[in-house]
Design a protein around this motif. Structure first.
Motif, PDB file in Angstrom:
ATOM      1  N   THR A   1      34.702  47.017  31.107  1.00  0.00           N
ATOM      2  CA  THR A   1      35.798  46.075  31.315  1.00  0.00           C
ATOM      3  C   THR A   1      36.332  46.219  32.731  1.00  0.00           C
ATOM      4  O   THR A   1      36.731  47.317  33.141  1.00  0.00           O
ATOM      5  CB  THR A   1      36.932  46.326  30.307  1.00  0.00           C
ATOM      6  OG1 THR A   1      36.421  46.172  28.977  1.00  0.00           O
ATOM      7  CG2 THR A   1      38.069  45.343  30.525  1.00  0.00           C
ATOM      8  N   ILE A   2      36.345  45.108  33.463  1.00  0.00           N
ATOM      9  CA  ILE A   2      36.799  45.089  34.852  1.00  0.00           C
ATOM     10  C   ILE A   2      38.053  44.221  34.888  1.00  0.00           C
ATOM     11  O   ILE A   2      37.978  42.996  34.798  1.00  0.00           O
ATOM     12  CB  ILE A   2      35.711  44.510  35.791  1.00  0.00           C
ATOM     13  CG1 ILE A   2      34.306  45.023  35.405  1.00  0.00           C
ATOM     14  CG2 ILE A   2      36.054  44.807  37.235  1.00  0.00           C
ATOM     15  CD1 ILE A   2      34.153  46.524  35.399  1.00  0.00           C
ATOM     16  N   VAL A   3      39.232  44.845  35.026  1.00  0.00           N
ATOM     17  CA  VAL A   3      40.479  44.110  34.830  1.00  0.00           C
ATOM     18  C   VAL A   3      41.534  44.520  35.855  1.00  0.00           C
ATOM     19  O   VAL A   3      41.718  45.695  36.154  1.00  0.00           O
ATOM     20  CB  VAL A   3      41.005  44.318  33.385  1.00  0.00           C
ATOM     21  CG1 VAL A   3      41.217  45.793  33.070  1.00  0.00           C
ATOM     22  CG2 VAL A   3      42.279  43.523  33.134  1.00  0.00           C
ATOM     23  N   ASN A   4      42.199  43.522  36.413  1.00  0.00           N
ATOM     24  CA  ASN A   4      43.357  43.710  37.295  1.00  0.00           C
ATOM     25  C   ASN A   4      43.018  44.534  38.542  1.00  0.00           C
ATOM     26  O   ASN A   4      43.701  45.484  38.897  1.00  0.00           O
ATOM     27  CB  ASN A   4      44.519  44.364  36.545  1.00  0.00           C
ATOM     28  CG  ASN A   4      45.873  43.929  37.093  1.00  0.00           C
ATOM     29  OD1 ASN A   4      46.455  42.952  36.632  1.00  0.00           O
ATOM     30  ND2 ASN A   4      46.373  44.631  38.101  1.00  0.00           N
ATOM     31  N   ASN A   5      41.942  44.141  39.205  1.00  0.00           N
ATOM     32  CA  ASN A   5      41.545  44.771  40.463  1.00  0.00           C
ATOM     33  C   ASN A   5      41.624  43.758  41.603  1.00  0.00           C
ATOM     34  O   ASN A   5      41.568  42.549  41.379  1.00  0.00           O
ATOM     35  CB  ASN A   5      40.107  45.282  40.377  1.00  0.00           C
ATOM     36  CG  ASN A   5      39.889  46.256  39.241  1.00  0.00           C
ATOM     37  OD1 ASN A   5      40.176  47.435  39.355  1.00  0.00           O
ATOM     38  ND2 ASN A   5      39.370  45.755  38.115  1.00  0.00           N
ATOM     39  N   VAL A   6      41.728  44.267  42.823  1.00  0.00           N
ATOM     40  CA  VAL A   6      41.572  43.448  44.023  1.00  0.00           C
ATOM     41  C   VAL A   6      40.278  43.870  44.707  1.00  0.00           C
ATOM     42  O   VAL A   6      40.099  45.046  45.045  1.00  0.00           O
ATOM     43  CB  VAL A   6      42.749  43.619  44.999  1.00  0.00           C
ATOM     44  CG1 VAL A   6      42.473  42.853  46.294  1.00  0.00           C
ATOM     45  CG2 VAL A   6      44.045  43.144  44.370  1.00  0.00           C
ATOM     46  N   PHE A   7      39.380  42.907  44.888  1.00  0.00           N
ATOM     47  CA  PHE A   7      38.132  43.135  45.608  1.00  0.00           C
ATOM     48  C   PHE A   7      38.151  42.240  46.843  1.00  0.00           C
ATOM     49  O   PHE A   7      38.154  41.008  46.727  1.00  0.00           O
ATOM     50  CB  PHE A   7      36.933  42.802  44.726  1.00  0.00           C
ATOM     51  CG  PHE A   7      36.838  43.646  43.472  1.00  0.00           C
ATOM     52  CD1 PHE A   7      36.710  45.020  43.552  1.00  0.00           C
ATOM     53  CD2 PHE A   7      36.876  43.060  42.220  1.00  0.00           C
ATOM     54  CE1 PHE A   7      36.616  45.802  42.405  1.00  0.00           C
ATOM     55  CE2 PHE A   7      36.781  43.824  41.062  1.00  0.00           C
ATOM     56  CZ  PHE A   7      36.648  45.203  41.158  1.00  0.00           C
ATOM     57  N   ALA A   8      38.171  42.844  48.025  1.00  0.00           N
ATOM     58  CA  ALA A   8      38.382  42.069  49.250  1.00  0.00           C
ATOM     59  C   ALA A   8      37.442  42.514  50.361  1.00  0.00           C
ATOM     60  O   ALA A   8      36.993  43.663  50.404  1.00  0.00           O
ATOM     61  CB  ALA A   8      39.835  42.209  49.713  1.00  0.00           C
ATOM     62  N   CYS A   9      37.162  41.570  51.261  1.00  0.00           N
ATOM     63  CA  CYS A   9      36.438  41.882  52.502  1.00  0.00           C
ATOM     64  C   CYS A   9      35.129  42.614  52.220  1.00  0.00           C
ATOM     65  O   CYS A   9      34.845  43.675  52.791  1.00  0.00           O
ATOM     66  CB  CYS A   9      37.308  42.716  53.440  1.00  0.00           C
ATOM     67  SG  CYS A   9      38.959  42.066  53.723  1.00  0.00           S
ATOM     68  N   ALA A  10      34.309  42.051  51.341  1.00  0.00           N
ATOM     69  CA  ALA A  10      33.038  42.676  50.969  1.00  0.00           C
ATOM     70  C   ALA A  10      31.887  42.098  51.778  1.00  0.00           C
ATOM     71  O   ALA A  10      31.993  41.032  52.385  1.00  0.00           O
ATOM     72  CB  ALA A  10      32.775  42.486  49.482  1.00  0.00           C
ATOM     73  N   SER A  11      30.771  42.812  51.751  1.00  0.00           N
ATOM     74  CA  SER A  11      29.553  42.402  52.457  1.00  0.00           C
ATOM     75  C   SER A  11      29.825  42.123  53.928  1.00  0.00           C
ATOM     76  O   SER A  11      29.395  41.115  54.486  1.00  0.00           O
ATOM     77  CB  SER A  11      28.928  41.173  51.780  1.00  0.00           C
ATOM     78  OG  SER A  11      28.357  41.519  50.543  1.00  0.00           O
ATOM     79  N   VAL A  12      30.547  43.049  54.557  1.00  0.00           N
ATOM     80  CA  VAL A  12      30.914  42.852  55.958  1.00  0.00           C
ATOM     81  C   VAL A  12      29.912  43.484  56.914  1.00  0.00           C
ATOM     82  O   VAL A  12      30.063  43.376  58.126  1.00  0.00           O
ATOM     83  CB  VAL A  12      32.318  43.431  56.246  1.00  0.00           C
ATOM     84  CG1 VAL A  12      33.361  42.729  55.399  1.00  0.00           C
ATOM     85  CG2 VAL A  12      32.371  44.933  56.001  1.00  0.00           C
TER      86      VAL A  12
END
Length: 286
Positions: free
Chosen positions: A129-140
């Motif tokens: 379960t993947i819940v209430n996360n911030v995933f930002a600025c990926a694959s940079v």
């Protein structure tokens, strides 16, 4: 040991790894699990919480994550961690990396940003379960060598199996790719992974693509996915371009979908600089 993991848990139960600063490691920051695939596991109830993990990989080794897991792990929770600056030599550099049958794990309330490849990757596994996360600025991190594989977007699931891989809900994906289009979620065909109640956004107008067919958001919703989700500015309070903490305003569309702000770690430092300014002070050099 330059190739060593900072904190590793093998064949253990009821372990708490909390409130640590883990940084400048060539391999993963935290690793939990020891049995590959769906064989009987001897690891369970591992709490990985409120750790600040940054400058991992440092362009030296390949195949690592800020937090790495494998095998069936009932009761394991990855919660409240901040992970930034995960960069390998060439390939396989993820923020949260659920590998080789990771199952029954909850990934919640984490902030992951500035990763060479996806913020979140699951090779294969069940009922996470993947819940209430911030995933930002990926694959940079562009492929540094001409024959290297290109980065894989923001969220990536590898193998398709005949069970639910993950449940993905109430997250924020802040994509910063500047170009015509970019993969916000990449998967193999026939992966079972329900997505919903999530805010997606790219401030540069880049078209976001979803699923194994890499379709538009509208086409993705027609498959029954993300029916309550939106593409909209999540309205962070701070300056995202300066990697200020990813706290949303009360009128954020994410708040309307049930997203709750994540507690800022006292040890966290702002800024987007991914360079290792302290490298000259390390105990070893490659």
């Amino acid at each position: 040991f330059p190739s060593g993991v900072a904190v590793i848990v093998h064949c253990a139960n009821d372990v708490i790894i909390a409130d640590n600063s883990i940084h400048h490691h060539r391999n993963s920051g935290i690793s939990a699990g020891s049995v590959l695939g769906y064989k009987e596991s001897y690891t369970s109830n591992i709490i990985i919480q409120n750790n600040y993990i940054y400058n991992i990989g440092q362009h030296i080794l390949c195949d690592q994550g800020g937090i790495y897991t494998l095998g069936i792990q009932p009761g394991t929770i990855i919660d409240g961690n901040v992970i930034k600056n995960v960069f390998s030599y060439a390939i396989f550099m993820w923020g949260i990396y659920l590998d080789e049958g990771t199952s029954q794990v909850i990934v919640s309330n984490n902030i992951v940003y500035n990763t060479g490849w996806a913020s979140f990757f699951q090779h294969y596994g069940a009922n996470n379960t993947i819940v209430n996360n911030v995933f930002a600025c990926a694959s940079v991190n562009p492929a540094p060598h001409s024959d290297d594989t290109d980065p894989d977007g923001d969220i990536h699931i590898g193998l398709a199996e005949n069970h639910t891989s993950i449940i993905f809900t109430r997250n924020i994906i802040y994509d910063t790719f500047q170009g015509e289009k970019h993969s916000v979620y990449l998967s193999s065909p026939n992966v079972i992974a329900p997505f919903n109640d999530t805010v997606y956004y790219n401030p540069y107008g880049t078209s976001l693509l979803f699923g194994s067919q890499q379709v538009s958001f509208i086409e993705w919703q027609k498959t029954g996915q993300d029916n309550n989700s939106v593409i909209a500015d999540p309205l962070f309070i701070g300056d995202v371009n300066q990697c200020d903490f990813f706290t949303i305003r009360s009128d954020s569309p994410a708040a309307k979908l049930g997203f709750a702000n994540i507690t800022k770690l006292s040890k966290w430092t702002s800024g987007c600089d991914a360079n290792d300014e302290n490298d000259n002070n390390q105990f070893y050099h490659w």
